[in-house]
Design an enzyme around this catalytic site. Structure first.
Site, PDB file in Angstrom:
ATOM      1  CG  ASP A   7      -1.942   1.306   1.269  1.00  0.00           C
ATOM      2  OD1 ASP A   7      -1.697   2.207   0.390  1.00  0.00           O
ATOM      3  OD2 ASP A   7      -2.186   1.486   2.534  1.00  0.00           O
ATOM      4  CE  LYS A  69      -1.718   7.163  -3.949  1.00  0.00           C
ATOM      5  NZ  LYS A  69      -2.052   6.097  -2.563  1.00  0.00           N
ATOM      6  CD  GLU A 146      -4.921   3.631  -2.474  1.00  0.00           C
ATOM      7  OE1 GLU A 146      -5.748   4.212  -1.980  1.00  0.00           O
ATOM      8  OE2 GLU A 146      -3.590   3.863  -2.676  1.00  0.00           O
ATOM      9  CG  ASP A 168      -8.927   4.405   1.460  1.00  0.00           C
ATOM     10  OD1 ASP A 168      -8.596   4.797   2.413  1.00  0.00           O
ATOM     11  OD2 ASP A 168      -8.125   3.699   0.770  1.00  0.00           O
TER      12      ASP A 168
HETATM   13  P1  ADP Z   1      -2.558   7.300   3.198  1.00  0.00           P
HETATM   14  O1  ADP Z   1      -3.908   5.937   2.585  1.00  0.00           O
HETATM   15  O2  ADP Z   1      -3.128   8.626   2.504  1.00  0.00           O
HETATM   16  O3  ADP Z   1      -1.366   6.985   3.389  1.00  0.00           O
HETATM   17  P2  ADP Z   1      -3.643   6.818   6.048  1.00  0.00           P
HETATM   18  O4  ADP Z   1      -4.685   5.708   5.441  1.00  0.00           O
HETATM   19  O5  ADP Z   1      -2.573   6.110   6.540  1.00  0.00           O
HETATM   20  O6  ADP Z   1      -3.310   7.562   4.556  1.00  0.00           O
HETATM   21  O7  ADP Z   1      -4.277   7.851   6.659  1.00  0.00           O
HETATM   22  C1  ADP Z   1      -3.686   9.017   7.093  1.00  0.00           C
HETATM   23  C2  ADP Z   1      -4.507  10.124   7.671  1.00  0.00           C
HETATM   24  O8  ADP Z   1      -5.437   9.438   8.688  1.00  0.00           O
HETATM   25  C3  ADP Z   1      -3.888  11.338   8.142  1.00  0.00           C
HETATM   26  O9  ADP Z   1      -4.409  12.328   7.544  1.00  0.00           O
HETATM   27  C4  ADP Z   1      -4.331  11.266   9.489  1.00  0.00           C
HETATM   28  O10 ADP Z   1      -4.268  12.588  10.072  1.00  0.00           O
HETATM   29  C5  ADP Z   1      -5.420  10.550   9.822  1.00  0.00           C
HETATM   30  N1  ADP Z   1      -5.556   9.892  11.002  1.00  0.00           N
HETATM   31  C6  ADP Z   1      -4.967   8.859  11.580  1.00  0.00           C
HETATM   32  N2  ADP Z   1      -5.198   8.486  12.658  1.00  0.00           N
HETATM   33  C7  ADP Z   1      -6.494   9.468  12.982  1.00  0.00           C
HETATM   34  C8  ADP Z   1      -7.014   9.503  14.334  1.00  0.00           C
HETATM   35  N3  ADP Z   1      -7.084   8.924  15.276  1.00  0.00           N
HETATM   36  N4  ADP Z   1      -7.989  10.575  14.062  1.00  0.00           N
HETATM   37  C9  ADP Z   1      -8.130  11.287  13.113  1.00  0.00           C
HETATM   38  N5  ADP Z   1      -7.318  11.113  11.957  1.00  0.00           N
HETATM   39  C10 ADP Z   1      -6.267  10.193  11.740  1.00  0.00           C
HETATM   40 MG    MG Z   2      -4.372   4.691   1.925  1.00  0.00          MG
END
Ligand code: ADP
Ligand code: MG
Length: 487
Positions: A7, A69, A146, A168
């Site tokens: 991912d 990205k 995804e 997502d």
């Molecule tokens: P990506 O797929 O873009 O790499 P992720 O699925 O890892 O991203 O999600 C990242 C996002 O999730 C960030 O914007 C982060 O602020 C948010 N995030 C992670 N944990 C929390 C939480 N406990 N509460 C609110 N937002 C969260």
């Molecule tokens: Mg993601």
């Protein structure tokens, strides 16, 4: 030699592998399952990746980059120290780091991978992702959407059957898909999304509103101050919902400012973004011709779906609580790893068949016969067609003695090509003849990886031309992407 599932996220990346009868998530060299998608240069100008790089985002903002990205598929270059990198090169650095960690963990070479991409990634972005894999020394066996990966994780890992709506929301993108999993067959009914909506936008909106209230111009802040402020807002965002009022101490310029964060304030900030999030959900339901009641399970993946206000908004739309029993951070990696297992022909997965859809309409430009005006969009592959798919349309000349036919290749949902994304064009010579007498067969082939190939054959001469869509210089601004999604 192992095939891993990756991912490659905007914010965080992770990888896993199918072993025996389940997915094993692979920790990185620091023991973490998530590797921040951040690249930096250390004091000796060596590349650093992940948490180490992320920790220097504030202190060394000129030597650290994140959220690249969003630039995938563009020529945009990011400066890091005195070097310049494209998003593809930066992604390759993250992928190489994941590959090395997997090799250390598994004790064998890793040469192939399935990499996930947002369903809404267009052709350019998919090619860029594939290239990034290759630059990292990985043969990219498959690109997997995804949400499809997340549904596979829910459908296969949790052995659930039925219709899933996958939401997502990661750091920078929001994807919606409706999939059905029944008797070993996973079918995608619809997918929609917003490539420019994610958790970071909530943080950005918090920052902007706070600066507004404090009457501070964003442009007056140093990059360090901006990053520091974003970090503080990020922390505050994650604490929302505890009902406690938070007092932030903001260091901006030479001054200290106290800023109060309450659940009510956050809710006001989040509302316009949540309204935007509703649109692709409604569109996907519409495209799949389904009511919210027809969905068996609403599945949340991506870190931003942890926000209580996101869950309650979705809960209200569907009249029930969404599922999140798989870790929202790992569901996509698990799905990509299952797909990798399918690729390596694991016996436990041999009965599974997957189908996917093209998330947008692909077509060409034609002249309106009645008005003789050009610029009209002729769909060739309709949005949500099951892939792989190949469709041929015959086009004829519009003018007497026309010498050439130019086939413009576009992606989007508008009836005017100027409102859609231009992907490329092909020009063929045709023998002079009265209008409408010369014809070309235009074939669009869209494959499992979401890559488009266009063939043009002149009927009278048999001459053929072929184009694999690779880039669309200068045509990929966020506005244009957004434009192509509007109906
Ligand atoms: P990506 O797929 O873009 O790499 P992720 O699925 O890892 O991203 O999600 C990242 C996002 O999730 C960030 O914007 C982060 O602020 C948010 N995030 C992670 N944990 C929390 C939480 N406990 N509460 C609110 N937002 C969260
Ligand atoms: Mg993601």
């Amino acid at each position: 030699m192992a095939i891993i599932g990756i991912d490659l996220g905007t914010t965080n990346s992770s990888c896993g592998i199918w072993v025996d009868d389940g997915v094993k998530l692979i920790p990185n060299r620091l023991g973490d399952l998530l590797t921040p998608s951040v690249v930096g240069l250390d004091d000796k100008n060596n590349l650093s990746v992940g948490r180490i790089a992320k920790e220097r985002l504030i202190s060394h903002s000129d030597k650290t980059v994140a959220v690249f990205k969003r630039l995938m598929g563009t020529e945009h270059k990011v400066t890091l120290g005195n070097k310049q990198f494209t998003a593809t090169e930066l992604s390759a650095i993250v992928l190489r780091s994941l590959k090395e960690d997997a090799e250390n963990f598994l004790g064998e070479p890793v040469t192939e991978a399935v990499i996930s991409v947002p369903a809404y990634f267009n052709d350019n972005q998919r090619h860029a992702t594939k290239t990034a894999g290759e630059l990292a020394g990985l043969k990219v066996e498959r690109l997997i959407n995804e949400p499809t990966a997340a549904a596979i994780a829910y459908g296969l890992h949790e052995k659930q059957e039925g219709t899933f709506l996958i939401l997502d929301m990661g750091g920078g993108t929001f994807d919606v898909s409706i999939l059905e999993f029944f008797e070993g067959v996973m079918e995608v009914h619809a997918s929609a999304g917003d490539n420019f909506l994610g958790g970071e936008d909530f943080v950005e909106a918090m920052m902007n509103d706070a600066l507004n209230q404090l009457k501070i111009q964003k442009s007056s802040l140093t990059p360090q101050e901006t990053n520091q402020l974003l970090m503080q807002m990020e922390t505050a965002k994650r604490r929302i919902g505890t009902k406690e009022q938070q007092t932030l101490d903001l260091h901006l310029g030479k001054n200290h400012h106290e800023f109060i964060v309450t659940d009510e304030w956050f809710s006001k900030i989040a509302t316009p973004l949540l309204l935007r999030a509703k649109r692709p959900i409604e569109r996907a339901l519409n495209d799949a011709n389904m009511s919210p009641q027809a969905i068996d399970d609403v599945v949340l993946v991506g870190g931003a779906t942890r926000m209580g206000i996101f869950r309650s908004t979705v809960g209200r739309m569907f009249g029930r609580l969404p599922s999140c029993h798989l870790d929202p951070d790992c569901a996509i990696t698990m799905g990509a790893a299952i797909q990798a297992g399918l690729k390596s022909k694991d016996k436990a997965l041999s009965d599974i068949v997957l189908t996917d859809v093209c998330p947008y309409t692909l077509g060409t430009d034609v002249v309106n016969e009645n008005t003789n005006e050009g610029g009209y969009f002729l769909p060739i592959i309709e949005r949500n067609s099951v892939v792989p798919i190949s469709v041929t349309r015959r086009l004829v000349t519009a003018h007497d003695n026309q010498k050439q036919m130019r086939i413009g290749i576009y992606q989007g949902e508008n009836r005017l090509v100027s409102k859609n994304i231009f992907l490329g064009n092909l020009t063929v010579d045709v023998p002079p003849a009265p209008a409408g007498k010369e014809a070309v067969d235009v074939r669009y082939s869209y494959d499992m990886n979401g890559l488009l190939e266009v063939d043009v054959k002149v009927e009278s001469t048999g001459k053929t031309l072929n184009k694999v869509i690779e880039q669309s210089p200068g045509s990929l601004s966020p506005e244009e992407k957004e434009k192509s999604r509007q109906r």
